[in-house]
Design a protein around this motif. Structure first.
Motif, PDB file in Angstrom:
ATOM      1  N   ASP A 158       0.828  -1.205   0.000  1.00 14.09           N
ATOM      2  CA  ASP A 158       0.000   0.000   0.000  1.00 14.09           C
ATOM      3  C   ASP A 158       0.863   1.257   0.000  1.00 14.09           C
ATOM      4  OD1 ASP A 158      -2.694   1.310   0.349  1.00 14.09           O
ATOM      5  OD2 ASP A 158      -1.722   2.023   2.173  1.00 14.09           O
ATOM      6  N   ALA A 159       1.995   1.187   0.701  1.00 14.22           N
ATOM      7  CA  ALA A 159       2.867   2.359   0.821  1.00 14.22           C
ATOM      8  C   ALA A 159       3.502   2.752  -0.507  1.00 14.22           C
ATOM      9  CB  ALA A 159       3.958   2.094   1.856  1.00 14.22           C
ATOM     10  N   VAL A 160       3.747   1.767  -1.366  1.00 12.66           N
ATOM     11  CA  VAL A 160       4.430   2.071  -2.634  1.00 12.66           C
ATOM     12  C   VAL A 160       3.546   1.874  -3.858  1.00 12.66           C
ATOM     13  CG1 VAL A 160       6.691   1.499  -1.696  1.00 12.66           C
ATOM     14  CG2 VAL A 160       5.365  -0.285  -2.841  1.00 12.66           C
ATOM     15  N   GLY A 161       2.427   1.164  -3.695  1.00 18.08           N
ATOM     16  CA  GLY A 161       1.618   0.821  -4.860  1.00 18.08           C
ATOM     17  C   GLY A 161       0.330   1.579  -5.008  1.00 18.08           C
ATOM     18  N   GLY A 162      -0.106   2.256  -3.939  1.00 18.58           N
ATOM     19  CA  GLY A 162      -1.358   2.991  -4.009  1.00 18.58           C
ATOM     20  C   GLY A 162      -1.193   4.320  -4.723  1.00 18.58           C
ATOM     21  N   LYS A 163      -2.317   4.958  -5.006  1.00 17.46           N
ATOM     22  CA  LYS A 163      -2.283   6.257  -5.679  1.00 17.46           C
ATOM     23  C   LYS A 163      -1.702   7.328  -4.775  1.00 17.46           C
ATOM     24  CE  LYS A 163      -6.215   5.242  -8.710  1.00 17.46           C
ATOM     25  NZ  LYS A 163      -7.618   5.593  -9.065  1.00 17.46           N
ATOM     26  N   THR A 164      -1.987   7.208  -3.482  1.00 17.03           N
ATOM     27  CA  THR A 164      -1.413   8.155  -2.528  1.00 17.03           C
ATOM     28  C   THR A 164      -0.146   7.554  -1.942  1.00 17.03           C
ATOM     29  OG1 THR A 164      -2.710   7.235  -0.692  1.00 17.03           O
ATOM     30  CG2 THR A 164      -3.681   9.059  -1.941  1.00 17.03           C
ATOM     31  N   LYS A 165       0.737   8.388  -1.480  1.00 14.63           N
ATOM     32  CA  LYS A 165       1.986   7.937  -0.859  1.00 14.63           C
ATOM     33  C   LYS A 165       2.025   8.494   0.559  1.00 14.63           C
ATOM     34  CE  LYS A 165       3.684   5.821  -4.513  1.00 14.63           C
ATOM     35  NZ  LYS A 165       2.436   5.819  -5.278  1.00 14.63           N
ATOM     36  N   PRO A 166       1.311   7.826   1.479  1.00 14.26           N
ATOM     37  CA  PRO A 166       1.157   8.372   2.831  1.00 14.26           C
ATOM     38  C   PRO A 166       2.455   8.533   3.606  1.00 14.26           C
ATOM     39  CG  PRO A 166       0.430   6.091   2.749  1.00 14.26           C
ATOM     40  CD  PRO A 166       0.652   6.521   1.336  1.00 14.26           C
ATOM     41  N   TRP A 167       3.500   7.812   3.198  1.00 12.69           N
ATOM     42  CA  TRP A 167       4.773   7.902   3.920  1.00 12.69           C
ATOM     43  C   TRP A 167       5.859   8.556   3.076  1.00 12.69           C
ATOM     44  CZ3 TRP A 167       3.767   7.041   8.784  1.00 12.69           C
ATOM     45  CH2 TRP A 167       2.717   6.181   9.114  1.00 12.69           C
ATOM     46  N   GLY A 168       5.438   9.222   1.999  1.00 11.56           N
ATOM     47  CA  GLY A 168       6.403   9.880   1.134  1.00 11.56           C
ATOM     48  C   GLY A 168       7.003   8.906   0.134  1.00 11.56           C
ATOM     49  N   ASP A 169       8.059   9.331  -0.520  1.00 12.48           N
ATOM     50  CA  ASP A 169       8.729   8.491  -1.514  1.00 12.48           C
ATOM     51  C   ASP A 169       9.674   7.522  -0.812  1.00 12.48           C
ATOM     52  OD1 ASP A 169       7.528   9.628  -3.780  1.00 12.48           O
ATOM     53  OD2 ASP A 169       8.920  11.328  -3.712  1.00 12.48           O
ATOM     54  N   LEU A 170       9.350   6.243  -0.896  1.00 16.42           N
ATOM     55  CA  LEU A 170      10.143   5.200  -0.249  1.00 16.42           C
ATOM     56  C   LEU A 170      10.885   4.388  -1.308  1.00 16.42           C
ATOM     57  CD1 LEU A 170       7.417   3.959   2.268  1.00 16.42           C
ATOM     58  CD2 LEU A 170       9.326   5.487   2.765  1.00 16.42           C
ATOM     59  N   PRO A 171      11.976   3.716  -0.923  1.00 14.58           N
ATOM     60  CA  PRO A 171      12.702   2.868  -1.883  1.00 14.58           C
ATOM     61  C   PRO A 171      11.836   1.684  -2.309  1.00 14.58           C
ATOM     62  CG  PRO A 171      13.564   2.571   0.343  1.00 14.58           C
ATOM     63  CD  PRO A 171      12.618   3.733   0.402  1.00 14.58           C
ATOM     64  N   LYS A 172      11.232   1.791  -3.482  1.00 18.24           N
ATOM     65  CA  LYS A 172      10.222   0.830  -3.911  1.00 18.24           C
ATOM     66  C   LYS A 172      10.746  -0.598  -3.944  1.00 18.24           C
ATOM     67  CE  LYS A 172       6.666   0.116  -7.421  1.00 18.24           C
ATOM     68  NZ  LYS A 172       6.021   0.666  -8.639  1.00 18.24           N
ATOM     69  N   ARG A 173      11.932  -0.791  -4.508  1.00 16.78           N
ATOM     70  CA  ARG A 173      12.466  -2.151  -4.627  1.00 16.78           C
ATOM     71  C   ARG A 173      12.647  -2.791  -3.255  1.00 16.78           C
ATOM     72  NH1 ARG A 173      17.560  -3.055  -8.469  1.00 16.78           N
ATOM     73  NH2 ARG A 173      15.937  -2.364  -9.929  1.00 16.78           N
ATOM     74  N   LYS A 174      13.148  -2.025  -2.308  1.00 17.46           N
ATOM     75  CA  LYS A 174      13.373  -2.542  -0.956  1.00 17.46           C
ATOM     76  C   LYS A 174      12.053  -2.878  -0.272  1.00 17.46           C
ATOM     77  CE  LYS A 174      15.710  -1.372   3.392  1.00 17.46           C
ATOM     78  NZ  LYS A 174      16.534  -0.342   4.087  1.00 17.46           N
ATOM     79  N   ILE A 175      11.080  -1.992  -0.392  1.00 14.02           N
ATOM     80  CA  ILE A 175       9.787  -2.208   0.262  1.00 14.02           C
ATOM     81  C   ILE A 175       9.066  -3.409  -0.346  1.00 14.02           C
ATOM     82  CG2 ILE A 175       7.533  -1.195   0.755  1.00 14.02           C
ATOM     83  CD1 ILE A 175       9.834   0.053   2.309  1.00 14.02           C
TER      84      ILE A 175
END
Length: 226
Positions: A70-87
């Protein structure tokens, strides 16, 4: 609302990355869903290792995998820009553990876990990644995947069956889930729009009360059953 580090379930101290990491787990909501799975296990005769197993499954599936996606795949980014590959790697690794445990018990003597697991897997990806145009990113999907299926899974891992007691428990958990998500959405809307502080605090108190009540009921249920 891009920065959710001020949320009530996020630690107030520690490095920012630590606070975000804990916040991403949405521990109150994760604990509630985990408790629902435990309810299912406690609905009949239970074996402790299976109760622990279903608790671990839902903690990792919801707390880690679902919330990471949800943090990296949703339309909103509630926790900001996170390292997608790591998450995403963390999410997939958690799912590997989840399905390893689930398949172990499914092939041992609880095959009913397989269709439940398939359904939960579908909702996990469809909801959190907003697949199919976000058609499954709604209250009904949350109620089914958080409020109903966990109770069914808890029962299935113990007895490979869904009893009347299980259905009754799932009705209660579904109702709690509905109250939880509707209150949470109002709470987020108020915070996002800079709403009245008293109204925000009131919604926050309700969310805390729901969380505490579910946890206390679960502990009490367990004590009564042992």
């Amino acid at each position: 609302m891009q920065d959710r580090t001020s949320e009530w379930f996020v630690p107030k101290i520690g490095p920012r990355n630590f606070r975000i990491g804990v916040g991403m787990l949405f521990l109150p909501y994760t604990m509630i869903v985990t408790c629902f799975a435990i309810w299912g296990s406690l609905g009949g005769v239970f074996v402790l290792d299976r109760l622990v197993a279903i608790g671990v499954i839902y903690f990792l599936a919801v707390g880690v995998s679902a919330h990471c996606l949800d943090a990296v795949g949703g339309k909103t980014k509630p926790w900001g820009d996170l390292p997608k590959r790591k998450i995403v790697s963390i999410a997939i690794s958690s799912l590997v553990v989840v399905f390893t445990i689930g398949f172990y018990y499914a092939f041992l003597d609880s095959p009913l876990l397989i269709p439940i697991g398939i359904a939960e897997g579908f909702f996990l990806f469809a909801y959190n990644l907003e697949l199919f145009g976000g058609k499954f990113h709604n209250n009904l999907s949350t109620i089914i995947s958080w409020g109903v299926l966990p109770v069914f899974a808890g029962s299935a891992i113990q007895s490979n069956s869904i009893s009347i007691e299980t259905i009754l428990l799932s009705i209660i958990s579904a109702s709690i889930t509905y109250l939880l998500i509707t209150t949470s959405r109002k709470y987020k809307h108020l915070k996002r729009e800079g709403g009245n502080i008293d109204k925000i605090k009131n919604k926050e108190r309700i969310l805390k009360l729901i969380t505490l009540t579910v946890i206390v009921v679960t502990i009490s249920f367990f004590i009564v059953k042992i």
